[in-house]
Design a protein around this motif. Structure first.
Motif, PDB file in Angstrom:
ATOM      1  N   ALA A 440       0.822  -1.212   0.000  1.00  0.00           N
ATOM      2  CA  ALA A 440       0.000   0.000   0.000  1.00  0.00           C
ATOM      3  C   ALA A 440       0.853   1.258   0.000  1.00  0.00           C
ATOM      4  O   ALA A 440       0.486   2.279  -0.585  1.00  0.00           O
ATOM      5  N   LEU A 441       2.023   1.198   0.643  1.00  0.00           N
ATOM      6  CA  LEU A 441       2.885   2.377   0.717  1.00  0.00           C
ATOM      7  C   LEU A 441       3.470   2.739  -0.640  1.00  0.00           C
ATOM      8  O   LEU A 441       3.865   3.890  -0.854  1.00  0.00           O
ATOM      9  N   THR A 442       3.544   1.789  -1.558  1.00  0.00           N
ATOM     10  CA  THR A 442       4.088   2.100  -2.880  1.00  0.00           C
ATOM     11  C   THR A 442       3.185   3.054  -3.646  1.00  0.00           C
ATOM     12  O   THR A 442       3.621   3.660  -4.633  1.00  0.00           O
ATOM     13  N   MET A 443       1.932   3.193  -3.204  1.00  0.00           N
ATOM     14  CA  MET A 443       0.988   4.084  -3.879  1.00  0.00           C
ATOM     15  C   MET A 443       0.974   5.483  -3.273  1.00  0.00           C
ATOM     16  O   MET A 443       0.235   6.352  -3.725  1.00  0.00           O
ATOM     17  N   VAL A 444       1.799   5.714  -2.238  1.00  0.00           N
ATOM     18  CA  VAL A 444       1.814   6.998  -1.542  1.00  0.00           C
ATOM     19  C   VAL A 444       2.893   7.893  -2.131  1.00  0.00           C
ATOM     20  O   VAL A 444       4.020   7.455  -2.361  1.00  0.00           O
ATOM     21  N   GLU A 445       2.545   9.161  -2.374  1.00  0.00           N
ATOM     22  CA  GLU A 445       3.478  10.131  -2.916  1.00  0.00           C
ATOM     23  C   GLU A 445       3.575  11.334  -1.980  1.00  0.00           C
ATOM     24  O   GLU A 445       2.612  11.657  -1.269  1.00  0.00           O
ATOM     25  N   PRO A 446       4.736  12.007  -1.950  1.00  0.00           N
ATOM     26  CA  PRO A 446       4.840  13.238  -1.163  1.00  0.00           C
ATOM     27  C   PRO A 446       3.776  14.249  -1.581  1.00  0.00           C
ATOM     28  O   PRO A 446       3.522  14.439  -2.768  1.00  0.00           O
ATOM     29  N   GLY A 447       3.139  14.871  -0.606  1.00  0.00           N
ATOM     30  CA  GLY A 447       2.059  15.808  -0.874  1.00  0.00           C
ATOM     31  C   GLY A 447       0.681  15.209  -0.700  1.00  0.00           C
ATOM     32  O   GLY A 447      -0.309  15.938  -0.613  1.00  0.00           O
ATOM     33  N   ASP A 448       0.600  13.870  -0.659  1.00  0.00           N
ATOM     34  CA  ASP A 448      -0.690  13.210  -0.447  1.00  0.00           C
ATOM     35  C   ASP A 448      -1.145  13.369   1.000  1.00  0.00           C
ATOM     36  O   ASP A 448      -0.336  13.547   1.910  1.00  0.00           O
ATOM     37  N   THR A 449      -2.443  13.290   1.197  1.00  0.00           N
ATOM     38  CA  THR A 449      -3.012  13.145   2.539  1.00  0.00           C
ATOM     39  C   THR A 449      -3.701  11.795   2.573  1.00  0.00           C
ATOM     40  O   THR A 449      -4.658  11.567   1.840  1.00  0.00           O
ATOM     41  N   ILE A 450      -3.187  10.902   3.403  1.00  0.00           N
ATOM     42  CA  ILE A 450      -3.740   9.559   3.460  1.00  0.00           C
ATOM     43  C   ILE A 450      -4.597   9.415   4.716  1.00  0.00           C
ATOM     44  O   ILE A 450      -4.490  10.204   5.651  1.00  0.00           O
ATOM     45  N   ILE A 451      -5.436   8.415   4.699  1.00  0.00           N
ATOM     46  CA  ILE A 451      -6.316   8.136   5.828  1.00  0.00           C
ATOM     47  C   ILE A 451      -6.010   6.735   6.364  1.00  0.00           C
ATOM     48  O   ILE A 451      -6.040   5.758   5.612  1.00  0.00           O
ATOM     49  N   LEU A 452      -5.686   6.663   7.639  1.00  0.00           N
ATOM     50  CA  LEU A 452      -5.449   5.384   8.287  1.00  0.00           C
ATOM     51  C   LEU A 452      -6.656   5.017   9.134  1.00  0.00           C
ATOM     52  O   LEU A 452      -7.191   5.858   9.860  1.00  0.00           O
ATOM     53  N   LEU A 453      -7.089   3.766   9.044  1.00  0.00           N
ATOM     54  CA  LEU A 453      -8.102   3.242   9.958  1.00  0.00           C
ATOM     55  C   LEU A 453      -7.363   2.483  11.050  1.00  0.00           C
ATOM     56  O   LEU A 453      -6.644   1.530  10.785  1.00  0.00           O
ATOM     57  N   VAL A 454      -7.544   2.936  12.288  1.00  0.00           N
ATOM     58  CA  VAL A 454      -6.772   2.426  13.412  1.00  0.00           C
ATOM     59  C   VAL A 454      -7.692   1.738  14.411  1.00  0.00           C
ATOM     60  O   VAL A 454      -8.799   2.223  14.698  1.00  0.00           O
ATOM     61  N   ASN A 455      -7.249   0.609  14.918  1.00  0.00           N
ATOM     62  CA  ASN A 455      -7.961  -0.114  15.970  1.00  0.00           C
ATOM     63  C   ASN A 455      -7.167   0.030  17.262  1.00  0.00           C
ATOM     64  O   ASN A 455      -6.002  -0.364  17.331  1.00  0.00           O
ATOM     65  N   ARG A 456      -7.812   0.609  18.263  1.00  0.00           N
ATOM     66  CA  ARG A 456      -7.167   0.767  19.564  1.00  0.00           C
ATOM     67  C   ARG A 456      -8.059   0.162  20.636  1.00  0.00           C
ATOM     68  O   ARG A 456      -9.132   0.679  20.929  1.00  0.00           O
ATOM     69  N   ARG A 457      -7.634  -0.986  21.155  1.00  0.00           N
ATOM     70  CA  ARG A 457      -8.367  -1.684  22.209  1.00  0.00           C
ATOM     71  C   ARG A 457      -9.818  -1.970  21.823  1.00  0.00           C
ATOM     72  O   ARG A 457     -10.748  -1.780  22.604  1.00  0.00           O
ATOM     73  N   GLY A 458      -9.985  -2.395  20.576  1.00  0.00           N
ATOM     74  CA  GLY A 458     -11.308  -2.796  20.121  1.00  0.00           C
ATOM     75  C   GLY A 458     -12.116  -1.702  19.473  1.00  0.00           C
ATOM     76  O   GLY A 458     -13.149  -1.981  18.853  1.00  0.00           O
ATOM     77  N   ARG A 459     -11.700  -0.439  19.602  1.00  0.00           N
ATOM     78  CA  ARG A 459     -12.417   0.674  18.971  1.00  0.00           C
ATOM     79  C   ARG A 459     -11.630   1.175  17.779  1.00  0.00           C
ATOM     80  O   ARG A 459     -10.396   1.232  17.810  1.00  0.00           O
ATOM     81  N   THR A 460     -12.332   1.515  16.711  1.00  0.00           N
ATOM     82  CA  THR A 460     -11.675   1.974  15.495  1.00  0.00           C
ATOM     83  C   THR A 460     -11.935   3.447  15.260  1.00  0.00           C
ATOM     84  O   THR A 460     -12.970   3.993  15.650  1.00  0.00           O
ATOM     85  N   PHE A 461     -10.976   4.093  14.597  1.00  0.00           N
ATOM     86  CA  PHE A 461     -11.121   5.503  14.241  1.00  0.00           C
ATOM     87  C   PHE A 461     -10.173   5.795  13.084  1.00  0.00           C
ATOM     88  O   PHE A 461      -9.206   5.065  12.850  1.00  0.00           O
ATOM     89  N   PHE A 462     -10.471   6.877  12.365  1.00  0.00           N
ATOM     90  CA  PHE A 462      -9.655   7.278  11.227  1.00  0.00           C
ATOM     91  C   PHE A 462      -8.691   8.384  11.641  1.00  0.00           C
ATOM     92  O   PHE A 462      -9.042   9.273  12.415  1.00  0.00           O
ATOM     93  N   VAL A 463      -7.483   8.319  11.096  1.00  0.00           N
ATOM     94  CA  VAL A 463      -6.466   9.330  11.365  1.00  0.00           C
ATOM     95  C   VAL A 463      -5.951   9.859  10.029  1.00  0.00           C
ATOM     96  O   VAL A 463      -5.435   9.091   9.210  1.00  0.00           O
ATOM     97  N   PRO A 464      -6.104  11.172   9.768  1.00  0.00           N
ATOM     98  CA  PRO A 464      -5.532  11.746   8.548  1.00  0.00           C
ATOM     99  C   PRO A 464      -4.039  11.992   8.730  1.00  0.00           C
ATOM    100  O   PRO A 464      -3.601  12.489   9.769  1.00  0.00           O
ATOM    101  N   VAL A 465      -3.255  11.637   7.740  1.00  0.00           N
ATOM    102  CA  VAL A 465      -1.807  11.796   7.807  1.00  0.00           C
ATOM    103  C   VAL A 465      -1.348  12.474   6.526  1.00  0.00           C
ATOM    104  O   VAL A 465      -1.614  11.996   5.426  1.00  0.00           O
ATOM    105  N   GLU A 466      -0.658  13.601   6.684  1.00  0.00           N
ATOM    106  CA  GLU A 466      -0.189  14.355   5.517  1.00  0.00           C
ATOM    107  C   GLU A 466       1.264  13.960   5.204  1.00  0.00           C
ATOM    108  O   GLU A 466       2.102  13.895   6.105  1.00  0.00           O
ATOM    109  N   VAL A 467       1.523  13.692   3.949  1.00  0.00           N
ATOM    110  CA  VAL A 467       2.861  13.274   3.506  1.00  0.00           C
ATOM    111  C   VAL A 467       3.626  14.493   3.058  1.00  0.00           C
ATOM    112  O   VAL A 467       3.203  15.184   2.139  1.00  0.00           O
ATOM    113  N   LYS A 468       4.751  14.747   3.721  1.00  0.00           N
ATOM    114  CA  LYS A 468       5.603  15.878   3.357  1.00  0.00           C
ATOM    115  C   LYS A 468       7.039  15.402   3.198  1.00  0.00           C
ATOM    116  O   LYS A 468       7.606  14.853   4.132  1.00  0.00           O
ATOM    117  N   SER A 469       7.604  15.614   2.034  1.00  0.00           N
ATOM    118  CA  SER A 469       9.005  15.273   1.775  1.00  0.00           C
ATOM    119  C   SER A 469       9.339  13.861   2.218  1.00  0.00           C
ATOM    120  O   SER A 469      10.289  13.605   2.939  1.00  0.00           O
TER     121      SER A 469
END
Length: 475
Positions: A440-469
């Protein structure tokens, strides 16, 4: 009659014990004076050489409303109430250091001055100086600051190799801004590999002490009872009591000249992760004894990968030097210069073979982590979900990848991602294992904003991550 004999016996025994105790006390008093001020004398002598390091850096924060600035629907609103796209927020830091040369050279930790735009050095007598970083080495967490002063009191550097476990140790620093705090303990252990509590990096060969070390002690000296510097206080284990760590001073001494002359330390790298062979592994790998350094992973596009070294190879020799474990391998190549050709004898498929590797310079300009591990360039490292990690983090899912290390201070401070979080998706693409994550990381380019779906102790949430340099930063 029997009672009389017993009484006389007890009387004689009591007199004998009293005589022995009196002689012991007199002997002790002849050795130790009534008032022993050894630690106080050392502190009084070395205290003026310990300095307070105050830093000022700036963090740039992106306005969360910035994506709407160019939207025609919201443009009129932002014209009326203008909003900056980015803000620079000042952040103060504190630490310790000590003078090792009378002409203004000060040793401290690299993480104390990392990113600092202003450095203020304060001596015990109240004098203040502007400090300038003339050299730093993230891999050992050592930095040298220069102040414009002469005839400063310098501390003698001892020999950490000769220090013995159980020796008395004295730590001096500025924990929580409390200037020149003194704590006393013993050298608890040597050669500890740990993750630094202050910086999150992994280090080897630390000194362990039970002298109290707290935030702000970083960069201060760890001294023996001769007043010599044995280590540089640098790390604590969160929630642990009586467990502090220091960089051996011999490690620092070997780096002083290159740091002063060139501002950096030139190192070679191979691009492999190693672990020791244990007795329960020898049958699986076809060995007769648990000797060698097992290659746990190979960094892509590294000297090792180009030479054809594979995961699962076991290094038995470097040139003619026998390798009994991973530590011996690191010691064998640590002084080798870039461009040198090494012949590695490796064990693969139940037979030995020789592989030639040409060492290359470890580039630190873009961050040491990006050279050492592909995942660390994102500010965190992920791993395959194993039964061991499931128990360690109390995971509730077997699908995805788990965050096993966070190297970005910004991510740590925001709390968006934590060690033990499981990443289930990247840009809505399901991540089932480490292979899927890397794909999946091969599809990421600098400048993209990606969304991660994270599971923490049974609960899920989305985290936006901005790619810089080529670095992922949580906004």
């Amino acid at each position: 009659m029997n009672r009389k004999i017993k009484f006389e016996f007890l009387l004689c025994f009591s007199v004998l014990i009293l005589f022995l105790l009196t002689g012991w006390v007199q002997a002790v008093n002849s050795i130790i004076p009534e008032e022993t001020n050894l630690v106080a004398d050392i502190v009084e002598k070395v205290g003026p050489s310990v300095v307070y390091v105050d830093t000022l850096s700036y963090k740039t924060y992106r306005n969360p409303l910035s994506p709407f600035f160019n939207d025609p629907f919201f443009r009129d609103f932002f014209d009326i109430f203008p909003q900056p796209e980015e803000r620079r927020i000042p952040q103060k830091g504190l630490g310790s250091g000590f003078i090792f040369r009378s002409d203004g050279y000060i040793l401290t930790n690299e993480h104390v001055i990392q990113g600092a735009e202003q450095i203020k050095v304060t001596l015990k007598d109240g004098r203040e100086f502007d400090g300038k970083v003339i050299g730093s080495d993230p891999l050992t967490d050592i930095a040298i600051i220069k102040v414009d002063a002469t005839d400063l009191p310098a501390l003698p550097l001892g020999d950490s190799d000769r220090a013995r476990v159980g020796e008395w140790m004295i730590a001096i620093g500025n924990p929580y801004g409390l200037s020149h705090t003194v704590t006393v303990g013993v050298l608890s252990a040597k050669g500890r590999p740990i993750y630094s509590g202050d910086s999150g990096r992994e280090y080897e060969n630390f000194l362990q002490t039970d002298a109290a070390i707290n935030p702000g002690n970083s960069g201060g000296p760890l001294l023996n009872i001769k007043g010599e510097v044995i280590g540089i206080n640098t790390a604590i284990l969160p929630y642990a009591q009586g467990v502090g760590f220091a960089i051996p001073i011999n490690m620092a001494k070997s780096l002083l000249d290159p740091l002063i002359e060139t501002g950096k330390v030139v190192r070679s790298w191979v691009g492999i992760y190693l672990q020791d062979i244990t007795p329960d592994m020898i049958q699986q790998f076809g060995l007769n004894e648990p000797k060698g350094a097992l290659i746990a992973d190979v960094v892509p596009n590294s000297p090792a990968s180009r030479a054809g070294i594979q995961r699962g190879d076991i290094i038995l020799k470097v040139d003619d030097e026998e390798i009994v474990n991973a530590a011996v391998f690191h010691a064998a190549i640590q002084d080798k210069k870039p461009g040198i050709q090494l012949t590695l004898s490796v064990w693969r498929d139940n037979q030995a073979k020789e592989i030639t590797v040409i060492l290359e310079e470890l580039v630190t300009e873009g961050g040491v982590e990006s050279a050492l591990s592909p995942d660390l360039q994102f500010g965190f490292e992920v791993g395959e979900i194993t039964s061991e990690l499931t128990r360690k983090y109390n995971l509730r899912t077997k699908s995805g990848v788990v965050i096993i290390r966070i190297d970005s201070q910004e991510i740590i401070e925001t709390g968006y991602l934590r060690e033990g979080d499981v990443i289930l998706q990247l840009n809505r693409q399901t991540i089932r294992d480490l292979q899927g994550w890397n794909a999946a990381l091969t599809m990421v380019e600098p400048g993209d904003t990606i969304i991660l779906l994270v599971n923490r102790r049974g609960r899920t949430f989305f985290v936006p991550v901005e790619v810089k340099s080529s670095s992922l930063l949580v906004p």
